[in-house]
Design a protein around this motif. Structure first.
Motif, PDB file in Angstrom:
ATOM      1  N   GLU A 154      -1.297   7.201 -15.417  1.00  0.00           N
ATOM      2  CA  GLU A 154      -0.943   8.332 -14.548  1.00  0.00           C
ATOM      3  C   GLU A 154      -1.362   9.663 -15.173  1.00  0.00           C
ATOM      4  O   GLU A 154      -1.993  10.506 -14.527  1.00  0.00           O
ATOM      5  N   GLN A 155      -1.038   9.834 -16.438  1.00  0.00           N
ATOM      6  CA  GLN A 155      -1.379  11.078 -17.122  1.00  0.00           C
ATOM      7  C   GLN A 155      -2.889  11.257 -17.252  1.00  0.00           C
ATOM      8  O   GLN A 155      -3.406  12.366 -17.140  1.00  0.00           O
ATOM      9  N   HIS A 156      -3.582  10.161 -17.474  1.00  0.00           N
ATOM     10  CA  HIS A 156      -5.036  10.212 -17.667  1.00  0.00           C
ATOM     11  C   HIS A 156      -5.771  10.554 -16.371  1.00  0.00           C
ATOM     12  O   HIS A 156      -6.781  11.260 -16.392  1.00  0.00           O
ATOM     13  N   LEU A 157      -5.274  10.068 -15.247  1.00  0.00           N
ATOM     14  CA  LEU A 157      -5.980  10.236 -13.973  1.00  0.00           C
ATOM     15  C   LEU A 157      -5.581  11.480 -13.184  1.00  0.00           C
ATOM     16  O   LEU A 157      -6.292  11.870 -12.257  1.00  0.00           O
ATOM     17  N   ALA A 158      -4.469  12.078 -13.550  1.00  0.00           N
ATOM     18  CA  ALA A 158      -3.861  13.111 -12.703  1.00  0.00           C
ATOM     19  C   ALA A 158      -4.788  14.284 -12.380  1.00  0.00           C
ATOM     20  O   ALA A 158      -4.699  14.866 -11.304  1.00  0.00           O
ATOM     21  N   ASP A 159      -5.684  14.654 -13.293  1.00  0.00           N
ATOM     22  CA  ASP A 159      -6.548  15.814 -13.061  1.00  0.00           C
ATOM     23  C   ASP A 159      -7.612  15.556 -12.006  1.00  0.00           C
ATOM     24  O   ASP A 159      -8.033  16.482 -11.306  1.00  0.00           O
ATOM     25  N   ARG A 160      -8.036  14.307 -11.887  1.00  0.00           N
ATOM     26  CA  ARG A 160      -9.176  14.013 -11.010  1.00  0.00           C
ATOM     27  C   ARG A 160      -8.839  13.176  -9.785  1.00  0.00           C
ATOM     28  O   ARG A 160      -9.651  13.044  -8.871  1.00  0.00           O
ATOM     29  N   TYR A 161      -7.641  12.592  -9.777  1.00  0.00           N
ATOM     30  CA  TYR A 161      -7.269  11.707  -8.677  1.00  0.00           C
ATOM     31  C   TYR A 161      -5.854  12.009  -8.203  1.00  0.00           C
ATOM     32  O   TYR A 161      -5.031  12.539  -8.945  1.00  0.00           O
ATOM     33  N   THR A 162      -5.588  11.648  -6.952  1.00  0.00           N
ATOM     34  CA  THR A 162      -4.219  11.649  -6.468  1.00  0.00           C
ATOM     35  C   THR A 162      -3.644  10.278  -6.788  1.00  0.00           C
ATOM     36  O   THR A 162      -4.134   9.269  -6.285  1.00  0.00           O
ATOM     37  N   VAL A 163      -2.636  10.243  -7.633  1.00  0.00           N
ATOM     38  CA  VAL A 163      -2.097   8.978  -8.134  1.00  0.00           C
ATOM     39  C   VAL A 163      -0.769   8.673  -7.451  1.00  0.00           C
ATOM     40  O   VAL A 163       0.172   9.479  -7.499  1.00  0.00           O
ATOM     41  N   TYR A 164      -0.696   7.519  -6.827  1.00  0.00           N
ATOM     42  CA  TYR A 164       0.526   7.055  -6.172  1.00  0.00           C
ATOM     43  C   TYR A 164       1.063   5.842  -6.922  1.00  0.00           C
ATOM     44  O   TYR A 164       0.307   4.924  -7.244  1.00  0.00           O
ATOM     45  N   ILE A 165       2.368   5.839  -7.188  1.00  0.00           N
ATOM     46  CA  ILE A 165       2.980   4.698  -7.865  1.00  0.00           C
ATOM     47  C   ILE A 165       4.226   4.282  -7.085  1.00  0.00           C
ATOM     48  O   ILE A 165       5.336   4.766  -7.350  1.00  0.00           O
ATOM     49  N   PRO A 166       4.083   3.393  -6.110  1.00  0.00           N
ATOM     50  CA  PRO A 166       5.260   2.958  -5.352  1.00  0.00           C
ATOM     51  C   PRO A 166       6.154   2.049  -6.181  1.00  0.00           C
ATOM     52  O   PRO A 166       5.677   1.273  -7.010  1.00  0.00           O
ATOM     53  N   SER A 167       7.443   2.167  -5.971  1.00  0.00           N
ATOM     54  CA  SER A 167       8.396   1.244  -6.572  1.00  0.00           C
ATOM     55  C   SER A 167       8.512   0.039  -5.643  1.00  0.00           C
ATOM     56  O   SER A 167       9.106   0.123  -4.567  1.00  0.00           O
ATOM     57  N   LEU A 168       7.909  -1.069  -6.039  1.00  0.00           N
ATOM     58  CA  LEU A 168       7.868  -2.249  -5.167  1.00  0.00           C
ATOM     59  C   LEU A 168       9.260  -2.862  -5.039  1.00  0.00           C
ATOM     60  O   LEU A 168       9.974  -3.008  -6.030  1.00  0.00           O
ATOM     61  N   PRO A 169       9.645  -3.282  -3.837  1.00  0.00           N
ATOM     62  CA  PRO A 169      10.998  -3.800  -3.597  1.00  0.00           C
ATOM     63  C   PRO A 169      11.146  -5.267  -4.011  1.00  0.00           C
ATOM     64  O   PRO A 169      11.585  -6.106  -3.222  1.00  0.00           O
ATOM     65  N   VAL A 170      10.786  -5.564  -5.253  1.00  0.00           N
ATOM     66  CA  VAL A 170      10.771  -6.971  -5.687  1.00  0.00           C
ATOM     67  C   VAL A 170      12.166  -7.570  -5.797  1.00  0.00           C
ATOM     68  O   VAL A 170      12.336  -8.781  -5.695  1.00  0.00           O
ATOM     69  N   GLY A 171      13.184  -6.760  -6.029  1.00  0.00           N
ATOM     70  CA  GLY A 171      14.529  -7.303  -6.179  1.00  0.00           C
ATOM     71  C   GLY A 171      15.499  -6.805  -5.133  1.00  0.00           C
ATOM     72  O   GLY A 171      16.711  -6.942  -5.283  1.00  0.00           O
ATOM     73  N   ASP A 172      14.963  -6.249  -4.046  1.00  0.00           N
ATOM     74  CA  ASP A 172      15.842  -5.635  -3.050  1.00  0.00           C
ATOM     75  C   ASP A 172      16.576  -6.633  -2.173  1.00  0.00           C
ATOM     76  O   ASP A 172      17.720  -6.448  -1.809  1.00  0.00           O
ATOM     77  N   LYS A 173      15.884  -7.711  -1.795  1.00  0.00           N
ATOM     78  CA  LYS A 173      16.518  -8.692  -0.916  1.00  0.00           C
ATOM     79  C   LYS A 173      15.779 -10.016  -1.019  1.00  0.00           C
ATOM     80  O   LYS A 173      14.652 -10.087  -1.503  1.00  0.00           O
ATOM     81  N   LEU A 174      16.445 -11.067  -0.562  1.00  0.00           N
ATOM     82  CA  LEU A 174      15.845 -12.393  -0.568  1.00  0.00           C
ATOM     83  C   LEU A 174      14.893 -12.483   0.620  1.00  0.00           C
ATOM     84  O   LEU A 174      15.319 -12.503   1.776  1.00  0.00           O
ATOM     85  N   MET A 175      13.583 -12.509   0.353  1.00  0.00           N
ATOM     86  CA  MET A 175      12.591 -12.394   1.428  1.00  0.00           C
ATOM     87  C   MET A 175      12.145 -13.734   2.000  1.00  0.00           C
ATOM     88  O   MET A 175      11.327 -13.791   2.903  1.00  0.00           O
ATOM     89  N   GLY A 176      12.633 -14.849   1.465  1.00  0.00           N
ATOM     90  CA  GLY A 176      12.301 -16.152   2.013  1.00  0.00           C
ATOM     91  C   GLY A 176      10.866 -16.555   1.760  1.00  0.00           C
ATOM     92  O   GLY A 176      10.219 -16.090   0.823  1.00  0.00           O
ATOM     93  N   ASN A 177      10.338 -17.428   2.617  1.00  0.00           N
ATOM     94  CA  ASN A 177       8.996 -17.969   2.428  1.00  0.00           C
ATOM     95  C   ASN A 177       7.900 -16.935   2.644  1.00  0.00           C
ATOM     96  O   ASN A 177       6.753 -17.154   2.276  1.00  0.00           O
ATOM     97  N   ASN A 178       8.236 -15.832   3.282  1.00  0.00           N
ATOM     98  CA  ASN A 178       7.235 -14.806   3.582  1.00  0.00           C
ATOM     99  C   ASN A 178       7.345 -13.616   2.627  1.00  0.00           C
ATOM    100  O   ASN A 178       7.015 -12.489   2.984  1.00  0.00           O
ATOM    101  N   ALA A 179       7.814 -13.880   1.408  1.00  0.00           N
ATOM    102  CA  ALA A 179       8.065 -12.801   0.458  1.00  0.00           C
ATOM    103  C   ALA A 179       6.818 -11.983   0.179  1.00  0.00           C
ATOM    104  O   ALA A 179       6.855 -10.748   0.144  1.00  0.00           O
TER     105      ALA A 179
END
Length: 242
Positions: free
Chosen positions: A31-56
């Protein structure tokens, strides 16, 4: 933990995707390395938010698509570690016209040896510490905060079940027969001593994806961007600017 967005929308977009037990801080050096030249997005993935079943995994891909739409991101470069790489592959296969390039590091999607993650059912701190340490070849980058984050996860039974369910879904899904469909430029950055997705997996990805290139980092395990950030960033920058 909330998403992180660095820089402005008038620069090329890079979306960084963390792994199953990873966090936004895994990408700090990138993030620090790219910030000057790129728009950096880092989403917090919902890996532990809910039981997603077979379609996780499909649910994760839907989350990423909604995230890209909500932030009005156009043709991003996806960079994924471990499960984040698996998600990047799945998203690229589902929405090939929506991304520009792809970077995979220690990605699942073909084979992995310990993404099952059942070890987080054990609430013994020393045992968890040992299992986390096994992921890293370069132990110097390990922090107590990182281990504490994993231990904190084990205190929530529903989160543990959700993560194990997602890990099993990733283990079952093999993308080998679909990889030839990827026509985007792809960079593979791999730790030579990765014991989660061994180096042979990187070579198989390279053989299966038409326009792919591989960079191998020695004295490096499953998380190259943390274990050798300067070298990782050098390879990444060369690829992004090519």
């Amino acid at each position: 933990m909330a998403q992180t967005i660095v820089s402005s929308k008038d620069k090329p977009a890079v979306v960084l995707l963390h792994g199953l037990l990873g966090s936004l801080s895994n990408w700090l050096h990138v993030e620090q390395h790219l910030a000057d030249r790129y728009t950096v997005y880092i989403p917090s993935l919902p890996v532990g938010d809910k039981l997603m079943g077979n379609n996780a995994l499909d649910s994760l891909s839907d989350f990423l698509d909604n995230y890209i739409k909500a932030n009005q991101i156009v043709k991003p470069i996806l960079v994924g570690n471990s499960l984040g790489g698996h998600l990047a592959l799945l998203y690229t296969l589902q929405y090939p016209d929506k991304i520009k390039k792809l970077v995979l590091t220690g990605s699942s999607g073909l084979y992995e040896s310990s993404l099952e993650a059942t070890f987080i059912k054990v609430r013994d701190y020393d045992y968890l510490k040992q299992k986390v340490e096994e992921v890293f070849e370069n132990k110097e980058v390990l922090s107590k905060e990182l281990i504490d984050d994993v231990y904190h996860t084990t205190r929530n039974p529903l989160k543990v079940l959700a993560i194990i369910n997602l890990a099993r879904a990733a283990r079952k899904q093999n993308l080998k027969n679909s990889l030839s469909k990827i026509k985007h430029p792809v960079l593979l950055i791999w730790g030579k001593q990765d014991n989660v997705t061994p180096i042979k997996v990187a070579y198989e990805f390279q053989t299966s994806i038409p326009h792919s290139d591989l960079r191998v980092i020695d004295n490096c395990g499953h998380v190259p961007m943390m274990e050798h950030p300067e070298l990782f960033n050098r390879y990444l920058t060369e690829f992004l600017s090519a």
